[in-house]
Design a protein around this motif. Structure first.
Motif, PDB file in Angstrom:
ATOM      1  N   GLN A  16      -9.278  -3.548   6.288  1.00 41.84           N
ATOM      2  CA  GLN A  16      -8.750  -2.755   7.008  1.00 41.84           C
ATOM      3  C   GLN A  16      -7.051  -2.084   7.051  1.00 41.84           C
ATOM      4  O   GLN A  16      -6.718  -0.997   7.597  1.00 41.84           O
ATOM      5  CB  GLN A  16      -8.984  -3.281   8.631  1.00 41.84           C
ATOM      6  N   TYR A  17      -6.627  -3.292   6.621  1.00 42.74           N
ATOM      7  CA  TYR A  17      -5.015  -3.186   6.344  1.00 42.74           C
ATOM      8  C   TYR A  17      -5.006  -1.803   5.334  1.00 42.74           C
ATOM      9  O   TYR A  17      -3.970  -0.875   5.779  1.00 42.74           O
ATOM     10  CB  TYR A  17      -4.435  -4.374   5.921  1.00 42.74           C
ATOM     11  N   LEU A  18      -5.655  -1.699   4.506  1.00 44.00           N
ATOM     12  CA  LEU A  18      -5.605  -0.657   3.435  1.00 44.00           C
ATOM     13  C   LEU A  18      -6.029   0.566   4.068  1.00 44.00           C
ATOM     14  O   LEU A  18      -5.521   1.640   3.741  1.00 44.00           O
ATOM     15  CB  LEU A  18      -6.668  -0.959   2.099  1.00 44.00           C
ATOM     16  N   ILE A  19      -7.265   0.533   4.953  1.00 43.27           N
ATOM     17  CA  ILE A  19      -7.800   1.765   5.364  1.00 43.27           C
ATOM     18  C   ILE A  19      -6.590   2.265   6.430  1.00 43.27           C
ATOM     19  O   ILE A  19      -6.332   3.427   6.569  1.00 43.27           O
ATOM     20  CB  ILE A  19      -9.094   1.347   6.172  1.00 43.27           C
ATOM     21  N   LYS A  49     -13.395   4.117 -14.156  1.00 47.95           N
ATOM     22  CA  LYS A  49     -12.718   4.781 -13.262  1.00 47.95           C
ATOM     23  C   LYS A  49     -12.040   3.676 -12.178  1.00 47.95           C
ATOM     24  O   LYS A  49     -13.044   3.158 -11.797  1.00 47.95           O
ATOM     25  CB  LYS A  49     -13.489   5.672 -12.655  1.00 47.95           C
ATOM     26  N   LEU A  50     -10.888   3.929 -11.912  1.00 52.38           N
ATOM     27  CA  LEU A  50     -10.304   2.871 -10.888  1.00 52.38           C
ATOM     28  C   LEU A  50     -10.397   3.430  -9.732  1.00 52.38           C
ATOM     29  O   LEU A  50     -10.061   4.553  -9.306  1.00 52.38           O
ATOM     30  CB  LEU A  50      -8.794   2.621 -11.538  1.00 52.38           C
ATOM     31  N   PRO A  51     -10.367   2.480  -8.375  1.00 53.65           N
ATOM     32  CA  PRO A  51     -10.402   2.901  -7.021  1.00 53.65           C
ATOM     33  C   PRO A  51      -8.711   2.923  -6.666  1.00 53.65           C
ATOM     34  O   PRO A  51      -8.011   2.960  -7.594  1.00 53.65           O
ATOM     35  CB  PRO A  51     -10.851   1.812  -6.321  1.00 53.65           C
ATOM     36  N   GLU A  52      -8.517   3.463  -5.517  1.00 49.97           N
ATOM     37  CA  GLU A  52      -6.962   3.355  -4.903  1.00 49.97           C
ATOM     38  C   GLU A  52      -6.604   2.063  -4.905  1.00 49.97           C
ATOM     39  O   GLU A  52      -5.346   1.854  -4.972  1.00 49.97           O
ATOM     40  CB  GLU A  52      -7.002   4.286  -3.837  1.00 49.97           C
ATOM     41  N   ALA A  53      -7.422   1.073  -4.508  1.00 52.52           N
ATOM     42  CA  ALA A  53      -6.770  -0.316  -4.339  1.00 52.52           C
ATOM     43  C   ALA A  53      -8.066  -1.134  -4.408  1.00 52.52           C
ATOM     44  O   ALA A  53      -9.195  -0.790  -4.827  1.00 52.52           O
ATOM     45  CB  ALA A  53      -6.540  -0.226  -2.767  1.00 52.52           C
ATOM     46  N   PHE A  54      -7.377  -2.434  -4.672  1.00 47.12           N
ATOM     47  CA  PHE A  54      -8.623  -3.575  -4.854  1.00 47.12           C
ATOM     48  C   PHE A  54      -8.160  -4.592  -3.910  1.00 47.12           C
ATOM     49  O   PHE A  54      -7.093  -4.840  -3.537  1.00 47.12           O
ATOM     50  CB  PHE A  54      -8.409  -4.183  -6.188  1.00 47.12           C
ATOM     51  N   ILE A  74      -1.874   1.965  -8.136  1.00 50.52           N
ATOM     52  CA  ILE A  74      -3.034   1.049  -7.477  1.00 50.52           C
ATOM     53  C   ILE A  74      -2.561   0.002  -6.670  1.00 50.52           C
ATOM     54  O   ILE A  74      -1.420  -0.494  -7.119  1.00 50.52           O
ATOM     55  CB  ILE A  74      -3.970   0.822  -8.763  1.00 50.52           C
ATOM     56  N   SER A  75      -3.057   0.026  -5.571  1.00 49.37           N
ATOM     57  CA  SER A  75      -2.520  -1.248  -4.709  1.00 49.37           C
ATOM     58  C   SER A  75      -3.309  -2.611  -4.596  1.00 49.37           C
ATOM     59  O   SER A  75      -4.550  -2.247  -5.103  1.00 49.37           O
ATOM     60  CB  SER A  75      -2.424  -0.594  -3.316  1.00 49.37           C
ATOM     61  N   ILE A  76      -2.913  -3.608  -4.400  1.00 56.41           N
ATOM     62  CA  ILE A  76      -3.686  -4.855  -4.442  1.00 56.41           C
ATOM     63  C   ILE A  76      -3.315  -5.648  -3.432  1.00 56.41           C
ATOM     64  O   ILE A  76      -2.106  -5.791  -2.908  1.00 56.41           O
ATOM     65  CB  ILE A  76      -3.219  -5.711  -5.745  1.00 56.41           C
ATOM     66  N   ARG A 105       4.037  -8.325   1.102  1.00 56.54           N
ATOM     67  CA  ARG A 105       4.929  -8.438   0.026  1.00 56.54           C
ATOM     68  C   ARG A 105       5.150  -6.748  -0.806  1.00 56.54           C
ATOM     69  O   ARG A 105       5.116  -5.883   0.298  1.00 56.54           O
ATOM     70  CB  ARG A 105       4.372  -9.573  -1.076  1.00 56.54           C
ATOM     71  N   GLU A 106       4.855  -6.927  -1.942  1.00 56.16           N
ATOM     72  CA  GLU A 106       5.074  -5.460  -2.587  1.00 56.16           C
ATOM     73  C   GLU A 106       4.148  -5.050  -3.237  1.00 56.16           C
ATOM     74  O   GLU A 106       4.263  -4.047  -4.068  1.00 56.16           O
ATOM     75  CB  GLU A 106       6.491  -5.752  -3.352  1.00 56.16           C
ATOM     76  N   SER A 107       2.849  -5.388  -3.191  1.00 61.28           N
ATOM     77  CA  SER A 107       1.814  -4.887  -4.124  1.00 61.28           C
ATOM     78  C   SER A 107       0.948  -3.769  -3.416  1.00 61.28           C
ATOM     79  O   SER A 107      -0.038  -3.178  -3.899  1.00 61.28           O
ATOM     80  CB  SER A 107       0.723  -6.090  -4.552  1.00 61.28           C
ATOM     81  N   VAL A 108       1.135  -3.374  -2.122  1.00 58.76           N
ATOM     82  CA  VAL A 108       0.520  -2.350  -1.568  1.00 58.76           C
ATOM     83  C   VAL A 108       1.494  -1.179  -1.232  1.00 58.76           C
ATOM     84  O   VAL A 108       2.735  -1.395  -0.567  1.00 58.76           O
ATOM     85  CB  VAL A 108      -0.226  -2.975  -0.306  1.00 58.76           C
ATOM     86  N   LYS A 109       1.076  -0.057  -1.694  1.00 60.50           N
ATOM     87  CA  LYS A 109       2.105   1.259  -1.394  1.00 60.50           C
ATOM     88  C   LYS A 109       1.778   1.641  -0.157  1.00 60.50           C
ATOM     89  O   LYS A 109       0.527   2.043   0.396  1.00 60.50           O
ATOM     90  CB  LYS A 109       1.703   2.263  -2.411  1.00 60.50           C
TER      91      LYS A 109
END
Length: 274
Positions: free
Chosen positions: A114-117, A177-182, A208-210, A267-271
């Motif tokens: 949900q945080y990514l959404i 093919k990669l998604p936008e985030a994992f 890509i965000s993690i 932290r820093e892995s999500v744009k």
């Protein structure tokens, strides 16, 4: 009075360096036990012993047992024949009436996704092998729920297996093919994924965000450091010892499952601006 004799059974599959969640929780349980007049002894159970339902601790005096790391239901049933005053740490079985302390993994998977959404991500993958541990399954269910609720597809080609059926990490492959985030099932897997992506010339979080789970050392030493979902291992240790003391005092009391809440450590892995 006499110290309480507490036996801790530790699954070999969860004792590897990758599974720092358990070793750090184990330390906290041990430290807390010392303050409560509880003497602990520990037995590491191998996968082979578990499969053969071997009980290498039958001669150890134990007033109660903690089982750490998910064991098969058949094995747990053998353990409680030796000592019914048993508390399960970080897993449970619906049809075994035993005390347990668990992370709210379903909700953890849900809030990570949900945080990514909420940041505008739509194509979100999941890294973790289903049907290996209850926590991975529950995190995946939470991930799925968030996507279903947002009307976003759960795309099978973005689901990556990271371990074999013995819970050993494998050299997993990136999808073509990669998604936008994992959403990664734990920090160690996220740490490996970031290294793999960087070898393939993808930057985290620019390309890509993690997001992952556990808040163990791998989330801090990773480059970039990883946004992760944390459960308090101190609180889990406290609740586990409380359940042990309650069970010893009143062996026939109704069993209790304590579910620990979680929070996001950014932290820093999500744009942020997607």
């Amino acid at each position: 009075g006499e110290p309480i004799q507490l036996l801790i059974l530790f699954s070999e599959a969860f004792s590897s360096k990758e599974e720092m969640f358990y070793s750090s929780a184990f330390k906290r349980i041990n430290n807390l036990a010392m303050t409560k007049n509880i003497q602990t002894s520990t037995v590491l159970i191998t996968k082979e012993e578990e499969n053969k339902l071997a009980i290498p601790f039958a001669n150890i005096k134990a007033d109660a047992i903690i089982i750490m790391g998910q064991f098969s239901k058949e094995y747990v049933k053998e353990v409680i024949k030796v000592q019914p005053k048993t508390v399960l740490f970080d897993f449970f079985y619906y049809d075994l009436e035993l005390d347990s302390v668990v992370t709210d993994n379903y909700f953890a998977g849900y809030i990570a996704t949900q945080y990514l959404i909420d940041l505008g991500y739509q194509n979100i993958g999941f890294v973790g092998t289903l049907n290996t541990t209850m926590s991975i399954d529950d995190r995946y269910m939470g991930y799925s729920r968030a996507l279903v609720q947002a009307n976003y597809p759960i795309d099978k080609k973005y689901i990556v297996n990271d371990r074999n059926e013995n819970n050993q990490i494998i050299d997993f492959k990136l999808p073509s093919k990669l998604p936008e985030a994992f959403v990664c099932n734990n920090d160690y897997t996220a740490y490996l994924l970031i290294q793999k992506l960087s070898k393939a010339s993808y930057r985290v979080p620019e390309d890509i965000s993690i997001i992952s789970f556990d808040d163990v050392i791998y989330s801090q030493i990773s480059s970039p450091p990883i946004t992760t979902i944390k459960v308090s291992r101190n609180d889990m240790a406290n609740e586990t010892i409380k359940l042990i003391l309650r069970r010893i005092k009143n062996p026939s009391i109704w069993h209790r499952r304590v579910t620990m809440s979680v929070r996001i450590i950014e932290r820093e892995s999500v744009k942020k601006e997607n």
